[in-house]
Scaffold this motif. Structure first.
Motif, PDB file in Angstrom:
ATOM      1  N   ASN A   2       0.816  -1.202   0.000  1.00 18.66           N
ATOM      2  CA  ASN A   2       0.000   0.000   0.000  1.00 18.66           C
ATOM      3  C   ASN A   2       0.855   1.260   0.000  1.00 18.66           C
ATOM      4  O   ASN A   2       0.531   2.236  -0.666  1.00 18.66           O
ATOM      5  N   SER A   3       1.969   1.253   0.734  1.00 10.79           N
ATOM      6  CA  SER A   3       2.835   2.436   0.747  1.00 10.79           C
ATOM      7  C   SER A   3       3.519   2.627  -0.609  1.00 10.79           C
ATOM      8  O   SER A   3       3.771   3.757  -1.016  1.00 10.79           O
ATOM      9  N   GLN A   6       0.893   4.243  -2.706  1.00  7.77           N
ATOM     10  CA  GLN A   6       0.762   5.629  -2.251  1.00  7.77           C
ATOM     11  C   GLN A   6       1.897   6.482  -2.804  1.00  7.77           C
ATOM     12  O   GLN A   6       1.697   7.618  -3.219  1.00  7.77           O
ATOM     13  N   SER A  10       1.597   9.684  -5.244  1.00 13.09           N
ATOM     14  CA  SER A  10       2.217  10.956  -4.858  1.00 13.09           C
ATOM     15  C   SER A  10       3.114  11.483  -5.964  1.00 13.09           C
ATOM     16  O   SER A  10       3.156  12.692  -6.220  1.00 13.09           O
ATOM     17  N   GLN A  71      -8.841   6.108  -2.945  1.00 15.41           N
ATOM     18  CA  GLN A  71      -8.128   5.751  -1.717  1.00 15.41           C
ATOM     19  C   GLN A  71      -8.634   6.514  -0.498  1.00 15.41           C
ATOM     20  O   GLN A  71      -8.883   5.923   0.540  1.00 15.41           O
ATOM     21  N   LEU A 123      -5.739   9.211   4.486  1.00 12.35           N
ATOM     22  CA  LEU A 123      -6.391   7.958   4.126  1.00 12.35           C
ATOM     23  C   LEU A 123      -7.355   7.571   5.244  1.00 12.35           C
ATOM     24  O   LEU A 123      -7.097   7.818   6.416  1.00 12.35           O
TER      25      LEU A 123
END
Length: 127
Positions: A2-3, A6, A10, A71, A123
């Motif tokens: 998930n990071s 993300q 970004s 998200q 989030l």
């Protein structure tokens, strides 16, 4: 995982911010250069640049802001960016000149704000 996703989103938002800034700079500097020096009008004010720029902005905004809306479940970044893209599209419908610059600068400013809001949106808590 998930990071990592993300981070990718970004990067798209940051790319959108950079491209929005470049677009605004192109609009303002093109008018200044063509007006002051009388050179580069055929290239700097070419409608194709604006059409391609809008297509690129649409793609980046769709990926970054659409993905972000899914998200973080917030509509505001999406709505603000879509208003900006609408202004940018409207700029293609007017003749070259001040109205086009004003519509484009308003549009890229709103798209930038949409990207910033998207980057800052928290989030939802998954607990």
């Amino acid at each position: 995982m998930n990071s990592a996703l993300q981070s990718i989103r970004s990067r798209f938002d940051r790319a959108g911010l950079v491209l929005s800034g470049l677009c605004a700079a192109h609009c303002l500097l093109s008018i200044l250069i063509v007006s002051a020096l009388g050179i580069g009008g055929d290239f700097l004010l070419a409608p194709e640049i604006h059409r391609y720029g809008l297509v690129i902005a649409l793609i980046i905004a769709a990926v970054a802001i659409g993905w972000g809306a899914i998200q973080h479940r917030r509509a505001v970044p999406f709505v603000v960016a879509m208003m900006g893209l609408t202004f940018m599209g409207g700029a293609l419908a007017v003749p070259h000149g001040m109205y086009e610059v004003v519509l484009t600068v308003i549009g890229v400013s709103l798209v930038s704000v949409g990207h910033i809001l998207n980057l800052r949106a928290p989030l939802p808590d998954t607990h």
